[in-house]
Design an enzyme around this catalytic site. Structure first.
Site, short mmCIF file in Angstrom:
data_model
loop_
_atom_site.label_atom_id
_atom_site.label_comp_id
_atom_site.label_asym_id
_atom_site.label_seq_id
_atom_site.Cartn_x
_atom_site.Cartn_y
_atom_site.Cartn_z
N CYS A 48 0.97 -1.10 -0.17
CA CYS A 48 -0.30 0.45 0.10
C CYS A 48 1.10 1.46 -0.16
O CYS A 48 0.85 2.18 -0.50
CB CYS A 48 -1.31 -0.25 1.07
SG CYS A 48 -0.08 0.10 2.82
N ASP A 176 -7.98 4.99 -1.07
CA ASP A 176 -7.33 3.73 -0.60
C ASP A 176 -6.48 3.16 -1.30
O ASP A 176 -7.18 2.66 -2.42
CB ASP A 176 -8.41 3.95 0.31
CG ASP A 176 -8.03 2.60 1.29
OD1 ASP A 176 -6.94 1.43 1.27
OD2 ASP A 176 -9.30 2.01 1.76
N HIS A 178 -5.76 0.09 -1.22
CA HIS A 178 -5.63 -1.65 -0.58
C HIS A 178 -6.82 -2.31 -1.93
O HIS A 178 -7.31 -3.30 -1.57
CB HIS A 178 -6.82 -1.32 0.54
CG HIS A 178 -5.79 -0.88 1.34
ND1 HIS A 178 -5.61 0.01 1.59
CD2 HIS A 178 -3.96 -1.98 1.81
CE1 HIS A 178 -4.82 0.40 3.07
NE2 HIS A 178 -3.97 -0.93 2.66
#
Length: 231
Positions: A48, A176, A178
């Site tokens: 990440c 994000d 992810h």
């Protein structure tokens, strides 16, 4: 360098504010959304920080940052690792590993690849991010690009694309990394609906975690490509 990818640009565009903001500042210019597996490398569970760094690099690439002002390619995961080894920040075994990186390593790489220094802002444990609202407003209002956020108890790296204030408190625009699927995946509206890009209230961040912000010290015209907020 990264292969040609079908990466989504500016996935926050069209996302409404969380209420009626009394103040707001958003990323200037354009970036690409890098996330788990977007280049065919399955980096779930460790990549990440690299993906957020690549998103920051994509903004700098579009801005023409780098030696002589020429656009530089967005580095691959392995190129990032090799650069940290070359700089002496990591041992040789780091290249090709699944070891994490954070905001400090991101700052080193942005300087290494693009000649862009970074400011690391620390928010101590228990004090959250409230004290950094002013720094975020200044960064985005002055034409700054995406910011990288990392922590310890909350160790999930995130990109930040803006900040806004509503009567109930402050929110930051989170990108994000992810999400895992082929590049492009859900499309812009799908990414927003699934919450991969979202406004998040500062009160919802972990009060037991410290946080670091990595703010690239590169600016473009704050009015250029200011894409976000309500359509």
């Amino acid at each position: 360098v990264t292969p040609a990818l079908s990466l989504l640009p500016d996935v926050h565009q069209g996302l409404p504010f969380p209420g009626s903001p009394t103040r707001a500042a958003l990323v200037s210019g354009s970036y690409l959304y890098y996330h788990y597996g977007c280049d065919g490398v399955d980096d779930r569970g460790w990549g990440c920080g690299y993906r957020t760094l690549q998103t920051l690099c994509s903004w700098l690439t579009g801005a023409g940052a780098g030696p002589g002002g020429c656009p530089q390619p967005v580095p691959t995961l392995l190129a990032i690792q090799q650069a940290l080894v070359e700089m002496g920040d990591k041992p040789p075994a780091f290249a090709g590993s699944r070891d994490w990186i954070g905001t400090v390593e991101a700052g080193l790489c942005l300087d290494h690849f693009f000649g862009v220094p970074c400011k690391i802002v620390h928010s101590p444990r228990g004090r959250g991010l409230e004290e950094q609202v002013g720094a975020l407003y200044a960064h985005f209002q002055e034409g700054g690009g995406p910011v990288m956020l990392g922590g310890d108890a909350d160790s999930s790296s995130k990109g930040l694309l803006g900040v806004c204030s509503v009567p109930t408190g402050h929110h930051i625009l989170v990108l994000d990394p992810h999400y895992y699927r082929g590049a492009g995946g859900l499309g812009r509206e799908g990414m927003q609906a699934a919450g991969w890009v979202r406004w998040q209230g500062l009160a919802s961040f972990d009060p037991a975690s410290f946080y670091n912000l990595c703010l690239p010290q590169f600016r473009r015209d704050a009015g250029e490509g200011d894409g976000a907020g309500e359509n």
